[in-house]
Motif scaffolding. Structure first.
Motif, mmCIF file in Angstrom:
data_model
loop_
_atom_site.group_PDB
_atom_site.id
_atom_site.type_symbol
_atom_site.label_atom_id
_atom_site.label_comp_id
_atom_site.label_asym_id
_atom_site.label_seq_id
_atom_site.Cartn_x
_atom_site.Cartn_y
_atom_site.Cartn_z
ATOM 1 N N GLU A 114 0.611 -1.015 0.456
ATOM 2 C CA GLU A 114 0.485 0.241 0.069
ATOM 3 C C GLU A 114 0.920 1.130 -0.067
ATOM 4 N N LEU A 115 1.825 0.643 1.266
ATOM 5 C CA LEU A 115 2.553 2.740 1.009
ATOM 6 C C LEU A 115 3.611 2.998 -0.816
ATOM 7 N N LYS A 116 3.935 1.743 -1.190
ATOM 8 C CA LYS A 116 4.917 1.796 -2.358
ATOM 9 C C LYS A 116 3.329 2.137 -3.203
ATOM 10 N N ALA A 117 2.452 1.738 -3.395
ATOM 11 C CA ALA A 117 1.021 2.361 -4.531
ATOM 12 C C ALA A 117 0.728 3.986 -3.867
ATOM 13 N N THR A 118 0.882 3.853 -2.939
ATOM 14 C CA THR A 118 0.759 5.345 -2.617
ATOM 15 C C THR A 118 2.028 6.636 -2.981
ATOM 16 N N GLU A 119 3.000 5.477 -3.633
ATOM 17 C CA GLU A 119 4.798 6.040 -3.685
ATOM 18 C C GLU A 119 4.510 6.678 -5.197
ATOM 19 N N VAL A 120 4.264 5.391 -6.104
ATOM 20 C CA VAL A 120 4.159 5.653 -7.018
ATOM 21 C C VAL A 120 2.874 6.627 -7.011
ATOM 22 N N LYS A 121 1.839 6.466 -7.095
ATOM 23 C CA LYS A 121 0.519 7.683 -7.070
ATOM 24 C C LYS A 121 1.332 9.465 -7.144
ATOM 25 N N GLN A 122 2.035 9.266 -6.024
ATOM 26 C CA GLN A 122 2.632 11.249 -5.665
ATOM 27 C C GLN A 122 3.392 11.119 -6.661
ATOM 28 N N LYS A 123 4.169 9.932 -6.876
ATOM 29 C CA LYS A 123 5.241 10.577 -8.072
ATOM 30 C C LYS A 123 4.550 11.038 -9.395
ATOM 31 N N GLU A 124 3.308 10.774 -9.449
ATOM 32 C CA GLU A 124 2.710 10.727 -11.167
ATOM 33 C C GLU A 124 2.391 11.910 -10.795
ATOM 34 N N ASP A 125 1.153 11.955 -9.424
ATOM 35 C CA ASP A 125 0.385 13.109 -9.435
ATOM 36 C C ASP A 125 1.527 14.656 -9.702
ATOM 37 N N GLU A 126 2.953 14.250 -9.315
ATOM 38 C CA GLU A 126 3.791 15.097 -8.843
ATOM 39 C C GLU A 126 4.527 15.456 -10.627
ATOM 40 N N ARG A 127 4.849 14.412 -11.340
ATOM 41 C CA ARG A 127 5.186 14.229 -12.703
ATOM 42 C C ARG A 127 4.212 15.207 -13.330
ATOM 43 N N LYS A 128 2.113 14.903 -13.258
ATOM 44 C CA LYS A 128 1.397 15.329 -13.893
ATOM 45 C C LYS A 128 1.677 17.558 -13.930
ATOM 46 N N ARG A 129 1.698 17.694 -12.348
ATOM 47 C CA ARG A 129 1.508 18.868 -12.059
ATOM 48 C C ARG A 129 3.231 19.721 -12.899
ATOM 49 N N LEU A 130 3.677 19.246 -12.793
ATOM 50 C CA LEU A 130 4.901 19.639 -13.358
ATOM 51 C C LEU A 130 4.672 20.133 -15.017
#
Length: 88
Positions: free
Chosen positions: A42-58
């Motif tokens: 679960e922690l790995k999945a949330t970390e991947v999701k956060q990285k993807e959201d940050e990439r999209k925001r940038l």
């Protein structure tokens, strides 16, 4: 003159005692181990999701900045080629 040979144990020789010390995995119950594995996933999945959201925001910020620069006539004039012959 001969060199004295020292006896060395073979590098892949097994130790005399075959007993391995108890590991944490052996000491924990299967239920606790499964809970920890699930939490890790679960922690790995949330970390991947956060990285993807940050990439999209940038990426969105970069697109917005480029759109603003494309509407700025001074920027386009300063960064355009002055060779108009290739546009004939």
């Amino acid at each position: 003159m001969a060199k004295a040979k020292s006896k060395r144990p073979a590098p892949n020789a097994k130790p005399v005692s075959e007993e391995k010390p108890a590991t944490l995995k052996d000491l924990l119950s299967p239920e606790v181990l499964n809970k920890l594995k699930a939490q890790s996933e679960e922690l790995k999945a949330t970390e991947v999701k956060q990285k993807e959201d940050e990439r999209k925001r940038l990426e969105e910020a970069r697109k917005a900045e480029q759109k603003q620069l494309d509407n700025n006539f001074e920027y386009l004039l300063n960064n355009s080629s002055m060779d108009w012959r290739k546009h004939k």
